[in-house]
Write a protein that holds these residues in place. Structure first.
Motif, PDB file in Angstrom:
ATOM      1  N   ASP A 253       0.836  -1.199   0.000  1.00  7.39           N
ATOM      2  CA  ASP A 253       0.000   0.000   0.000  1.00  7.39           C
ATOM      3  C   ASP A 253       0.874   1.252   0.000  1.00  7.39           C
ATOM      4  O   ASP A 253       1.187   1.829   1.044  1.00  7.39           O
ATOM      5  CB  ASP A 253      -0.918  -0.014   1.220  1.00  7.39           C
ATOM      6  CG  ASP A 253      -1.926   1.135   1.170  1.00  7.39           C
ATOM      7  OD1 ASP A 253      -2.109   1.716   0.077  1.00  7.39           O
ATOM      8  OD2 ASP A 253      -2.516   1.464   2.219  1.00  7.39           O
ATOM      9  N   LEU A 254       1.274   1.651  -1.206  1.00 13.93           N
ATOM     10  CA  LEU A 254       2.108   2.837  -1.385  1.00 13.93           C
ATOM     11  C   LEU A 254       1.562   3.646  -2.555  1.00 13.93           C
ATOM     12  O   LEU A 254       0.927   3.093  -3.466  1.00 13.93           O
ATOM     13  CB  LEU A 254       3.560   2.440  -1.668  1.00 13.93           C
ATOM     14  CG  LEU A 254       4.334   1.755  -0.537  1.00 13.93           C
ATOM     15  CD1 LEU A 254       5.662   1.230  -1.056  1.00 13.93           C
ATOM     16  CD2 LEU A 254       4.541   2.702   0.626  1.00 13.93           C
ATOM     17  N   PRO A 255       1.812   4.967  -2.572  1.00  8.79           N
ATOM     18  CA  PRO A 255       1.354   5.773  -3.709  1.00  8.79           C
ATOM     19  C   PRO A 255       2.114   5.414  -4.974  1.00  8.79           C
ATOM     20  O   PRO A 255       3.361   5.389  -4.964  1.00  8.79           O
ATOM     21  CB  PRO A 255       1.652   7.219  -3.268  1.00  8.79           C
ATOM     22  CG  PRO A 255       2.693   7.081  -2.219  1.00  8.79           C
ATOM     23  CD  PRO A 255       2.438   5.789  -1.533  1.00  8.79           C
ATOM     24  N   PRO A 256       1.426   5.100  -6.061  1.00  7.90           N
ATOM     25  CA  PRO A 256       2.116   4.634  -7.271  1.00  7.90           C
ATOM     26  C   PRO A 256       3.067   5.663  -7.860  1.00  7.90           C
ATOM     27  O   PRO A 256       4.150   5.316  -8.337  1.00  7.90           O
ATOM     28  CB  PRO A 256       0.965   4.308  -8.227  1.00  7.90           C
ATOM     29  CG  PRO A 256      -0.215   5.063  -7.701  1.00  7.90           C
ATOM     30  CD  PRO A 256      -0.043   5.122  -6.224  1.00  7.90           C
ATOM     31  N   GLY A 257       2.657   6.935  -7.840  1.00  6.29           N
ATOM     32  CA  GLY A 257       3.513   7.967  -8.416  1.00  6.29           C
ATOM     33  C   GLY A 257       4.863   8.034  -7.745  1.00  6.29           C
ATOM     34  O   GLY A 257       5.914   8.091  -8.412  1.00  6.29           O
ATOM     35  N   GLY A 258       4.871   8.012  -6.413  1.00  2.74           N
ATOM     36  CA  GLY A 258       6.133   8.082  -5.688  1.00  2.74           C
ATOM     37  C   GLY A 258       7.023   6.891  -5.944  1.00  2.74           C
ATOM     38  O   GLY A 258       8.242   7.031  -6.125  1.00  2.74           O
ATOM     39  N   VAL A 259       6.451   5.704  -5.990  1.00  2.00           N
ATOM     40  CA  VAL A 259       7.244   4.493  -6.230  1.00  2.00           C
ATOM     41  C   VAL A 259       7.840   4.512  -7.635  1.00  2.00           C
ATOM     42  O   VAL A 259       9.020   4.165  -7.829  1.00  2.00           O
ATOM     43  CB  VAL A 259       6.378   3.235  -6.030  1.00  2.00           C
ATOM     44  CG1 VAL A 259       7.164   1.980  -6.387  1.00  2.00           C
ATOM     45  CG2 VAL A 259       5.881   3.154  -4.588  1.00  2.00           C
ATOM     46  N   ILE A 260       7.058   4.912  -8.623  1.00  2.00           N
ATOM     47  CA  ILE A 260       7.545   4.955 -10.003  1.00  2.00           C
ATOM     48  C   ILE A 260       8.695   5.949 -10.141  1.00  2.00           C
ATOM     49  O   ILE A 260       9.729   5.660 -10.759  1.00  2.00           O
ATOM     50  CB  ILE A 260       6.398   5.302 -10.967  1.00  2.00           C
ATOM     51  CG1 ILE A 260       5.390   4.154 -11.020  1.00  2.00           C
ATOM     52  CG2 ILE A 260       6.927   5.604 -12.366  1.00  2.00           C
ATOM     53  CD1 ILE A 260       4.119   4.483 -11.780  1.00  2.00           C
ATOM     54  N   VAL A 261       8.532   7.125  -9.558  1.00  2.00           N
ATOM     55  CA  VAL A 261       9.585   8.144  -9.659  1.00  2.00           C
ATOM     56  C   VAL A 261      10.852   7.690  -8.943  1.00  2.00           C
ATOM     57  O   VAL A 261      11.968   7.865  -9.449  1.00  2.00           O
ATOM     58  CB  VAL A 261       9.085   9.486  -9.089  1.00  2.00           C
ATOM     59  CG1 VAL A 261      10.228  10.486  -8.976  1.00  2.00           C
ATOM     60  CG2 VAL A 261       7.985  10.057  -9.980  1.00  2.00           C
ATOM     61  N   LEU A 262      10.712   7.088  -7.764  1.00  5.84           N
ATOM     62  CA  LEU A 262      11.889   6.576  -7.056  1.00  5.84           C
ATOM     63  C   LEU A 262      12.595   5.493  -7.868  1.00  5.84           C
ATOM     64  O   LEU A 262      13.837   5.393  -7.845  1.00  5.84           O
ATOM     65  CB  LEU A 262      11.488   6.036  -5.682  1.00  5.84           C
ATOM     66  CG  LEU A 262      11.103   7.085  -4.635  1.00  5.84           C
ATOM     67  CD1 LEU A 262      10.626   6.410  -3.356  1.00  5.84           C
ATOM     68  CD2 LEU A 262      12.275   8.017  -4.337  1.00  5.84           C
ATOM     69  N   ALA A 263      11.827   4.685  -8.583  1.00  5.04           N
ATOM     70  CA  ALA A 263      12.433   3.649  -9.430  1.00  5.04           C
ATOM     71  C   ALA A 263      13.264   4.283 -10.545  1.00  5.04           C
ATOM     72  O   ALA A 263      14.378   3.817 -10.847  1.00  5.04           O
ATOM     73  CB  ALA A 263      11.349   2.751 -10.016  1.00  5.04           C
ATOM     74  N   THR A 264      12.751   5.345 -11.164  1.00  5.94           N
ATOM     75  CA  THR A 264      13.517   6.012 -12.232  1.00  5.94           C
ATOM     76  C   THR A 264      14.779   6.661 -11.670  1.00  5.94           C
ATOM     77  O   THR A 264      15.836   6.642 -12.320  1.00  5.94           O
ATOM     78  CB  THR A 264      12.659   7.074 -12.934  1.00  5.94           C
ATOM     79  OG1 THR A 264      12.257   8.089 -11.997  1.00  5.94           O
ATOM     80  CG2 THR A 264      11.430   6.455 -13.562  1.00  5.94           C
ATOM     81  N   ILE A 265      14.686   7.227 -10.473  1.00  3.18           N
ATOM     82  CA  ILE A 265      15.872   7.837  -9.859  1.00  3.18           C
ATOM     83  C   ILE A 265      16.913   6.766  -9.545  1.00  3.18           C
ATOM     84  O   ILE A 265      18.124   6.986  -9.716  1.00  3.18           O
ATOM     85  CB  ILE A 265      15.478   8.616  -8.588  1.00  3.18           C
ATOM     86  CG1 ILE A 265      14.616   9.834  -8.968  1.00  3.18           C
ATOM     87  CG2 ILE A 265      16.716   9.079  -7.819  1.00  3.18           C
ATOM     88  CD1 ILE A 265      14.059  10.587  -7.788  1.00  3.18           C
ATOM     89  N   ALA A 266      16.459   5.596  -9.083  1.00  5.07           N
ATOM     90  CA  ALA A 266      17.388   4.493  -8.816  1.00  5.07           C
ATOM     91  C   ALA A 266      18.108   4.075 -10.093  1.00  5.07           C
ATOM     92  O   ALA A 266      19.323   3.815 -10.084  1.00  5.07           O
ATOM     93  CB  ALA A 266      16.632   3.314  -8.215  1.00  5.07           C
ATOM     94  N   VAL A 267      17.381   4.016 -11.206  1.00  3.10           N
ATOM     95  CA  VAL A 267      18.004   3.661 -12.484  1.00  3.10           C
ATOM     96  C   VAL A 267      19.024   4.729 -12.887  1.00  3.10           C
ATOM     97  O   VAL A 267      20.112   4.422 -13.396  1.00  3.10           O
ATOM     98  CB  VAL A 267      16.930   3.487 -13.573  1.00  3.10           C
ATOM     99  CG1 VAL A 267      17.580   3.323 -14.947  1.00  3.10           C
ATOM    100  CG2 VAL A 267      16.049   2.291 -13.269  1.00  3.10           C
ATOM    101  N   TYR A 268      18.682   5.995 -12.664  1.00  2.00           N
ATOM    102  CA  TYR A 268      19.609   7.077 -12.994  1.00  2.00           C
ATOM    103  C   TYR A 268      20.905   6.942 -12.191  1.00  2.00           C
ATOM    104  O   TYR A 268      22.006   7.096 -12.728  1.00  2.00           O
ATOM    105  CB  TYR A 268      18.967   8.428 -12.721  1.00  2.00           C
ATOM    106  CG  TYR A 268      19.934   9.582 -12.830  1.00  2.00           C
ATOM    107  CD1 TYR A 268      20.348  10.048 -14.077  1.00  2.00           C
ATOM    108  CD2 TYR A 268      20.472  10.181 -11.693  1.00  2.00           C
ATOM    109  CE1 TYR A 268      21.254  11.086 -14.187  1.00  2.00           C
ATOM    110  CE2 TYR A 268      21.381  11.217 -11.796  1.00  2.00           C
ATOM    111  CZ  TYR A 268      21.772  11.667 -13.042  1.00  2.00           C
ATOM    112  OH  TYR A 268      22.682  12.684 -13.151  1.00  2.00           O
ATOM    113  N   ILE A 269      20.782   6.658 -10.895  1.00  2.00           N
ATOM    114  CA  ILE A 269      21.967   6.502 -10.049  1.00  2.00           C
ATOM    115  C   ILE A 269      22.821   5.331 -10.535  1.00  2.00           C
ATOM    116  O   ILE A 269      24.055   5.420 -10.613  1.00  2.00           O
ATOM    117  CB  ILE A 269      21.552   6.315  -8.581  1.00  2.00           C
ATOM    118  CG1 ILE A 269      20.898   7.600  -8.052  1.00  2.00           C
ATOM    119  CG2 ILE A 269      22.755   5.949  -7.721  1.00  2.00           C
ATOM    120  CD1 ILE A 269      20.312   7.465  -6.665  1.00  2.00           C
ATOM    121  N   LEU A 270      22.172   4.214 -10.871  1.00  2.00           N
ATOM    122  CA  LEU A 270      22.912   3.058 -11.384  1.00  2.00           C
ATOM    123  C   LEU A 270      23.624   3.395 -12.703  1.00  2.00           C
ATOM    124  O   LEU A 270      24.772   2.999 -12.920  1.00  2.00           O
ATOM    125  CB  LEU A 270      21.961   1.880 -11.594  1.00  2.00           C
ATOM    126  CG  LEU A 270      21.430   1.200 -10.333  1.00  2.00           C
ATOM    127  CD1 LEU A 270      20.400   0.134 -10.697  1.00  2.00           C
ATOM    128  CD2 LEU A 270      22.572   0.577  -9.530  1.00  2.00           C
TER     129      LEU A 270
END
Length: 320
Positions: A253-270
């Motif tokens: 139970d998490l907000p989808p927008g926040g999870v999606i954006v955090l995933a893209t930031i994680a990819v950017y860092i990698l």
């Protein structure tokens, strides 16, 4: 426990997944042009303006006793975003106000207008939360239909006219001197951004939709060189992050927008770490160091721009 079959058969889950794919395909297309134009915050400004459109749609729905009350929210957001996009280009072209000042005014005015108008419609600021941060439960069949139409429009324009659009965004002054329709292209890109904001509001949320336009492009620039390769890589990153983030919120139970954006930031860092590690290894070798990704991108873009301007003039026949 939700099974994969439930995800594919339930409209409550299937509709958001389809829209997530559409967002992943369209947002980086627009974002690639915005990054080239150094307009990374345009999506934020339009997202704030879209909130006013949501509230206006809610108000009109209350006046007409529409059911549900937010039936006209997405059409209202679409109209407000397009008007806002046109307003930014008008202010930039006609007045002496810089584009960043115009965006700041949109930030403040969009939020303020949304909060005030939603109150007039008999709602509260809580009614805007789903549009601010995204929500799975609010996605309906009409939303999916609107998303499909907007995605087709954005992809046809963004990919079909890529030679013209990239020529103008790569070097606006050179494009203007070459006789290309710079003003019309700027308006077209702003309108495409408005359509993408509206498409993404239900899943990602108005406050974070700009991240899905920009961050995948920034990540792709760390991995590949060239306009076309950057756009394609960003689309892959965005689709994977949108689907992955959405699937996570199905089970947590998490907000989808926040999870999606955090995933893209994680990819950017990698991607950034990968580029740094590979760059350090190349510098320690005996061979001369290769230019970094940003330098190679600039070199290739300057060559691409010259070819794209020639192709755009031949293909479009447009003149300013």
């Amino acid at each position: 426990m939700i099974s994969p079959l439930d995800i594919l058969t339930s409209d409550l889950l299937r509709y958001p997944l389809i829209i997530a794919v559409l967002i992943g395909l369209t947002a980086p297309v627009v974002g690639t042009y915005l990054v080239q134009k150094r307009l990374s915050l345009l999506g934020d400004g339009l997202g704030h303006v879209a909130l006013t459109g949501v509230a206006v749609g809610w108000l009109v729905g209350a006046w007409t006793t529409a059911t549900p009350a937010d039936l006209l929210a997405i059409p209202g957001a679409l109209a407000a975003s397009v008007i806002g996009a046109l307003a930014i280009e008008y202010v930039r072209e006609v007045s002496h106000t810089s584009r960043d000042v115009a965006l700041a005014i949109m930030f403040y005015g969009g939020i303020a207008g949304g909060v005030v108008i939603i109150q007039l419609a008999g709602g509260t600021s809580q009614n805007l939360m789903g549009y601010l941060f995204g929500s799975l439960s609010t996605v309906t069949a009409p939303d999916l239909l609107i998303a499909l139409v907007l995605a087709v429009v954005v992809l046809v324009i963004g990919i079909g006219l890529s030679s013209l659009l990239s020529a103008v965004t790569g070097d606006e002054e050179f494009a203007r001197a070459s006789g290309l329709p710079v003003r019309a292209v700027n308006v077209l890109i702003a309108v495409m951004a408005a359509l993408t904001v509206t498409l993404s509001m239900r899943i990602v949320g108005a406050l974070m939709v700009s991240a899905l336009m920009i961050v995948p492009v920034a990540a792709a620039q760390q991995l590949v060189v060239g306009f076309t390769r950057t756009m394609r890589t960003a689309m892959v990153i965005a689709v994977v992050c949108a689907l992955g983030g959405l699937l996570i919120t199905v089970y947590v139970d998490l907000p989808p927008g926040g999870v999606i954006v955090l995933a893209t930031i994680a990819v950017y860092i990698l991607a950034l770490l990968t580029r740094t590690i590979l760059g350090s290894r190349s510098r320690t070798g005996t061979a001369p160091a290769e230019p970094d990704a940003e330098t190679r991108a600039r070199q290739e873009r300057s060559v691409e721009t010259a070819h794209e301007v020639a192709a755009a003039r031949a293909d479009s026949g447009w003149r300013r």
